[in-house]
Write a protein that holds these residues in place. Structure first.
Motif, PDB file in Angstrom:
ATOM      1  N   ARG A  92       0.834  -1.207   0.000  1.00 15.53           N
ATOM      2  CA  ARG A  92       0.000   0.000   0.000  1.00 15.53           C
ATOM      3  C   ARG A  92       0.869   1.258   0.000  1.00 15.53           C
ATOM      4  N   ALA A  93       1.942   1.231   0.819  1.00 18.70           N
ATOM      5  CA  ALA A  93       2.809   2.416   0.912  1.00 18.70           C
ATOM      6  C   ALA A  93       3.522   2.683  -0.410  1.00 18.70           C
ATOM      7  N   LEU A  94       4.022   1.623  -1.044  1.00 18.00           N
ATOM      8  CA  LEU A  94       4.757   1.827  -2.290  1.00 18.00           C
ATOM      9  C   LEU A  94       3.827   2.264  -3.415  1.00 18.00           C
ATOM     10  N   ARG A  95       2.576   1.791  -3.426  1.00 18.16           N
ATOM     11  CA  ARG A  95       1.638   2.276  -4.444  1.00 18.16           C
ATOM     12  C   ARG A  95       1.382   3.767  -4.292  1.00 18.16           C
ATOM     13  N   GLU A  96       1.244   4.202  -3.062  1.00 16.66           N
ATOM     14  CA  GLU A  96       1.031   5.638  -2.850  1.00 16.66           C
ATOM     15  C   GLU A  96       2.276   6.428  -3.232  1.00 16.66           C
ATOM     16  N   ALA A  97       3.463   5.899  -2.874  1.00 16.06           N
ATOM     17  CA  ALA A  97       4.706   6.596  -3.230  1.00 16.06           C
ATOM     18  C   ALA A  97       4.866   6.676  -4.744  1.00 16.06           C
ATOM     19  N   GLU A  98       4.478   5.612  -5.463  1.00 12.83           N
ATOM     20  CA  GLU A  98       4.581   5.632  -6.917  1.00 12.83           C
ATOM     21  C   GLU A  98       3.671   6.695  -7.521  1.00 12.83           C
ATOM     22  N   SER A  99       2.499   6.922  -6.906  1.00 10.18           N
ATOM     23  CA  SER A  99       1.625   7.984  -7.412  1.00 10.18           C
ATOM     24  C   SER A  99       2.272   9.347  -7.242  1.00 10.18           C
ATOM     25  N   PHE A 100       3.061   9.516  -6.149  1.00  8.58           N
ATOM     26  CA  PHE A 100       3.786  10.777  -5.973  1.00  8.58           C
ATOM     27  C   PHE A 100       4.922  10.881  -6.985  1.00  8.58           C
ATOM     28  N   ARG A 101       5.573   9.756  -7.306  1.00  6.48           N
ATOM     29  CA  ARG A 101       6.696   9.805  -8.238  1.00  6.48           C
ATOM     30  C   ARG A 101       6.285  10.381  -9.594  1.00  6.48           C
ATOM     31  N   ALA A 102       5.056  10.074 -10.008  1.00 11.99           N
ATOM     32  CA  ALA A 102       4.585  10.614 -11.282  1.00 11.99           C
ATOM     33  C   ALA A 102       4.467  12.129 -11.252  1.00 11.99           C
ATOM     34  N   ASP A 103       4.255  12.719 -10.023  1.00  9.99           N
ATOM     35  CA  ASP A 103       4.108  14.171  -9.911  1.00  9.99           C
ATOM     36  C   ASP A 103       5.440  14.871  -9.687  1.00  9.99           C
ATOM     37  N   PHE A 104       6.427  14.186  -9.132  1.00 14.74           N
ATOM     38  CA  PHE A 104       7.727  14.809  -8.903  1.00 14.74           C
ATOM     39  C   PHE A 104       8.379  15.143 -10.247  1.00 14.74           C
ATOM     40  N   ALA A 105       9.036  16.280 -10.311  1.00 11.57           N
ATOM     41  CA  ALA A 105       9.659  16.723 -11.560  1.00 11.57           C
ATOM     42  C   ALA A 105      10.743  15.764 -12.010  1.00 11.57           C
ATOM     43  N   ASP A 106      11.499  15.178 -11.071  1.00 10.11           N
ATOM     44  CA  ASP A 106      12.587  14.270 -11.397  1.00 10.11           C
ATOM     45  C   ASP A 106      12.113  12.835 -11.559  1.00 10.11           C
ATOM     46  N   LYS A 107      10.807  12.590 -11.376  1.00  9.41           N
ATOM     47  CA  LYS A 107      10.228  11.249 -11.474  1.00  9.41           C
ATOM     48  C   LYS A 107      10.953  10.249 -10.571  1.00  9.41           C
ATOM     49  N   SER A 108      11.283  10.694  -9.343  1.00 13.88           N
ATOM     50  CA  SER A 108      11.959   9.806  -8.398  1.00 13.88           C
ATOM     51  C   SER A 108      11.517  10.156  -6.981  1.00 13.88           C
ATOM     52  N   TYR A 109      11.651   9.171  -6.082  1.00 11.85           N
ATOM     53  CA  TYR A 109      11.411   9.427  -4.668  1.00 11.85           C
ATOM     54  C   TYR A 109      12.305   8.500  -3.861  1.00 11.85           C
ATOM     55  N   PHE A 110      12.469   8.815  -2.576  1.00 14.47           N
ATOM     56  CA  PHE A 110      13.208   7.919  -1.687  1.00 14.47           C
ATOM     57  C   PHE A 110      12.452   7.827  -0.365  1.00 14.47           C
ATOM     58  N   ILE A 111      12.632   6.717   0.325  1.00 11.39           N
ATOM     59  CA  ILE A 111      12.086   6.505   1.670  1.00 11.39           C
ATOM     60  C   ILE A 111      13.199   5.859   2.497  1.00 11.39           C
ATOM     61  N   ALA A 112      13.550   6.457   3.630  1.00  9.68           N
ATOM     62  CA  ALA A 112      14.599   5.932   4.504  1.00  9.68           C
ATOM     63  C   ALA A 112      14.004   5.695   5.893  1.00  9.68           C
ATOM     64  N   SER A 113      14.227   4.512   6.421  1.00 10.12           N
ATOM     65  CA  SER A 113      13.678   4.138   7.731  1.00 10.12           C
ATOM     66  C   SER A 113      14.690   4.437   8.833  1.00 10.12           C
ATOM     67  N   LEU A 115      14.227   3.239  11.740  1.00  4.72           N
ATOM     68  CA  LEU A 115      14.185   2.055  12.605  1.00  4.72           C
ATOM     69  C   LEU A 115      15.126   0.962  12.099  1.00  4.72           C
ATOM     70  N   SER A 116      15.200   0.793  10.761  1.00  2.80           N
ATOM     71  CA  SER A 116      16.069  -0.255  10.204  1.00  2.80           C
ATOM     72  C   SER A 116      17.250   0.314   9.429  1.00  2.80           C
ATOM     73  N   SER A 117      17.265   1.651   9.191  1.00  2.08           N
ATOM     74  CA  SER A 117      18.289   2.327   8.368  1.00  2.08           C
ATOM     75  C   SER A 117      18.254   1.860   6.915  1.00  2.08           C
ATOM     76  N   HIS A 118      17.154   1.221   6.479  1.00  2.00           N
ATOM     77  CA  HIS A 118      17.035   0.825   5.079  1.00  2.00           C
ATOM     78  C   HIS A 118      16.698   2.048   4.226  1.00  2.00           C
ATOM     79  N   TYR A 119      17.302   2.104   3.019  1.00  2.00           N
ATOM     80  CA  TYR A 119      17.099   3.229   2.098  1.00  2.00           C
ATOM     81  C   TYR A 119      16.495   2.675   0.805  1.00  2.00           C
ATOM     82  N   TYR A 120      15.244   3.147   0.492  1.00  2.61           N
ATOM     83  CA  TYR A 120      14.547   2.730  -0.719  1.00  2.61           C
ATOM     84  C   TYR A 120      14.572   3.884  -1.708  1.00  2.61           C
ATOM     85  N   PHE A 121      14.794   3.564  -3.014  1.00  4.44           N
ATOM     86  CA  PHE A 121      14.869   4.623  -4.027  1.00  4.44           C
ATOM     87  C   PHE A 121      14.211   4.121  -5.306  1.00  4.44           C
TER      88      PHE A 121
END
Length: 666
Positions: A92-113, A115-121
């Motif tokens: 669910r979270a990644l689907r929502e993030a992908e909808s934002f990616r379409a609106d970002f000018a660079d067509k990219s987003y990142f999420i960093a936790s 709690l786990s220090s994981h970095y998603y791009f």
């Protein structure tokens, strides 16, 4: 000359007075107008350019920041970061993030936790962010931005930073993800730094340097990326990456700090100050963007920038032209009255003398340089009249001698031309055209093009039981010397074939080398002419369907239309200072292969826009493109390709190219 002012004095006096007057008037008026206009327009240009840049930057950057903050407040993102291993929440979270990616000018987003220090791009190249790109480590300096951002706890920051793990350098919008007061991660997007600098900082205006700094003076964007303070959003910038570090003169840094503070108090206006930037005194304007905590600056070098209105320049130019025209009219009037009128009378008399009327009476000489010139003309007319008769007799005698010499040269030239034409016929007779046509037919072609009527290149063919020997030879020299060398070389090769056998190309080369040294060189006398020659020989063995190649600085090429392969010859020419080492190489005689031997005249031929040689790379590409054509069409294609490249350049060397192909039953 008496006390009268001479011609030189009159000209210099009139010209000097005119130039002084024009320069004085134009200099005083032009300098005052220029300084006033440049100062006024320079200040207005700097202020307006800065405010325009502020508005250009504010809208797109604010939009990216607002979208990043909305993404950070997403309930789906928050719930997933609290339970990162839950597949449903993650989807669910990644689907929502992908909808934002379409609106970002660079067509990219990142999420960093946090709690786990994981970095998603996720971006255009890798839209699937289901797995983390990496895990941030507090001990890794490249991850310091993440831990510093989480430590400071500001709702967001804008950080210019290269991410070596992603291989990207961007302006990052880092928005904090909160669970109540608890900081559980970061998310946001980035703008490519090079694109941002090109679109919002780059300018084609001469003498204009736009840049962006944060509230501490750290440089966030600059046309020269070496000045950018990377990761300054989370750490302190080095002195050389700060605006104040670019202002080395005493007091400039304090002036700049005061201007930045004033801009913060009045964000809708631009503050102006002067400072030395990059070693030049410049006018600098600064405007503040409170939404981003950025200062937009524009530095203008008034000495280089185009800040003056062209209409003002036209008016100034018109004023200068009018002043010069008035001054020149005065000068022309004075010059005509004092100099040109006497010279016109003298010129008319000189024309009469040029027409042969040496008895013409010259105008009376005045008491100046023109008078001296008139007297000199009179003396010259007398001498010319006396020498004209003598010169005509001399010219007639010399003309008769030249006619006789030209007639003798024409006869000698015809004899030489006839001799060279006969030599060309003899040289052509030793070439095995008829034997090649009878034995190979359409399975071969020869491109033989001597630089002069006769040349130093030739090709050989010898048929033996079960096979044949083919080859090309490039003797040193051109024209008649080269042609004589081909006769000696042909005799030496025939002798070498008889001694070594046609099936041993390397033995033929070694034997030819020995024979040529015996013919042209003695141990007690240095060689007076160049006797070296390059050669490439191929023995075709019909029954075994193979060929044996050996070369002396000539290579064997073959191609099936897909690739081009090469076997290089020995490194030394025949007849070189030291004997060469020549070896046989055996290849399969496949029906799909077309084989080529060429002298260096083809590869070295000058052509193109810069007169470079044809070259090995261009030659190989030509072979690949035409290898599957019938051999007669290949010959035409190679000749036309060389002619198109050569253009108007002269042929540099003799050119010989031998091509052959054998089917399944040679």
């Amino acid at each position: 000359m008496g006390s009268a002012l001479g011609l030189r004095g009159k000209s210099v006096l009139a010209l000097f007075a005119t130039c002084v007057l024009v320069l004085l008037l134009a200099g005083i008026a032009g300098w005052q107008v220029y300084e006033s206009v440049r100062s006024h327009l320079g200040t207005a240009f700097t202020r307006n350019f800065t405010l325009l840049n502020r508005e250009r930057i504010l809208a797109p950057v604010t939009r990216e920041l607002a979208l990043s903050l909305r993404l950070a407040r997403s309930e789906a993102i928050r719930l997933w970061l609290l339970d990162e291993n839950n597949p449903e929440k993650k989807s669910r979270a990644l689907r929502e993030a992908e909808s934002f990616r379409a609106d970002f000018a660079d067509k990219s987003y990142f999420i960093a936790s946090n709690l786990s220090s994981h970095y998603y791009f996720s971006d255009r190249a890798s839209p699937n962010a289901t797995m983390p790109r990496y895990t941030a480590q507090s001990s890794d300096p490249s991850d310091a931005w993440f831990f510093n951002t989480m430590k400071f706890g500001a709702p967001f920051n804008i950080n210019v930073d290269p991410d070596p793990k992603l291989g990207l350098t961007k302006i990052w919008f880092n928005a904090l993800v909160l669970d109540g007061e608890r900081k559980i991660g970061l998310c946001g997007t980035g703008l490519d730094l090079s694109t941002f600098v090109r679109d919002f900082i780059g300018t084609t205006e001469r003498g204009v340097t736009p840049l962006i700094v944060d509230v501490n003076g750290a440089i966030q964007a600059h046309p020269d990326s070496r000045h950018i303070a990377f990761n300054s959003g989370t750490t302190s910038a080095a002195a050389d990456k700060s605006l104040f570090g670019l202002l080395p003169e005493a007091g400039d840094a304090e002036t700049a700090r005061a201007a930045l503070d004033a801009a913060v108090r009045q964000p809708g206006s631009a503050e102006i100050f002067e400072a030395s930037l990059h070693g030049k005194k410049q006018l600098i304007a600064v405007a503040y963007i409170p939404e981003l905590s950025w200062h937009v600056l524009t530095a203008v070098d008034l000495a280089a920038a185009d800040v003056l209105d062209t209409n003002v320049l036209k008016l100034m130019a018109a004023a200068v032209v009018i002043l010069l025209a008035v001054a020149m009219m005065g000068f022309v009037f004075a010059l005509n009255r004092l100099v040109l009128k006497p010279l016109v009378k003298l010129t008319q008399s000189a024309r009469e003398m040029a027409a042969g009327n040496y008895s013409l009476a010259l105008p009376p000489a005045s008491n100046d340089e023109i008078g001296e010139l008139t007297a000199a003309f009179a003396a010259m007319a007398g001498k010319v009249r006396r020498h004209t008769g003598e010169l005509e007799d001399t010219v007639r005698e010399r003309t008769r001698e030249l006619v006789d010499a030209n007639r003798e040269m024409s006869v000698a030239h015809k004899k030489i031309s006839d001799s060279i034409s006969y030599a060309s016929l003899i040289q052509r007779a030793i070439l095995p055209d008829r034997q090649l046509a009878g034995a190979l037919g359409d399975n071969h072609f020869v491109l033989w093009r001597p630089r002069d009527v006769v040349g130093g290149d030739f090709y050989v063919y010898r048929a033996v039981e079960g096979g044949c020997l083919l080859g090309v030879v490039d003797c040193a020299g051109h024209g008649v010397p080269g042609a004589f060398m081909t006769m000696l070389a042909r005799a030496a090769i025939d002798q070498a074939i008889d001694e070594a056998g046609a099936a041993n190309p390397a033995g033929i080369l070694a034997c030819t080398d020995h024979v040529m040294r015996t013919m042209l060189h003695t141990e007690n006398r240095q060689r007076d002419i160049a006797t070296m020659m390059d050669a490439g020989l191929v023995y075709i063995e019909y029954g075994a369907q193979r060929l044996t190649f050996a070369g002396a600085k000539i290579a064997l090429y073959w191609s099936d239309g897909q690739a081009v392969e090469t076997r290089k010859g020995g490194r030394r020419s025949l007849g070189d200072r030291h004997p060469g080492d020549y070896t046989n190489e055996t290849l399969e005689l496949l029906p799909s292969r077309t084989f080529y031997l060429t002298t260096d005249g083809f590869l070295d031929q000058a052509g193109g826009d810069k007169g470079f040689g044809f070259g090995n790379a261009r030659f190989i590409d030509m072979l690949r493109r035409h290898a599957n054509l019938p051999l007669s069409q290949q010959g035409e294609a190679f000749a036309s390709t060389l002619a198109a490249y050569q253009g108007s350049h002269a042929q540099r060397d003799d050119i010989t190219m031998l091509c052959f192909r054998f089917g399944s039953s040679p």
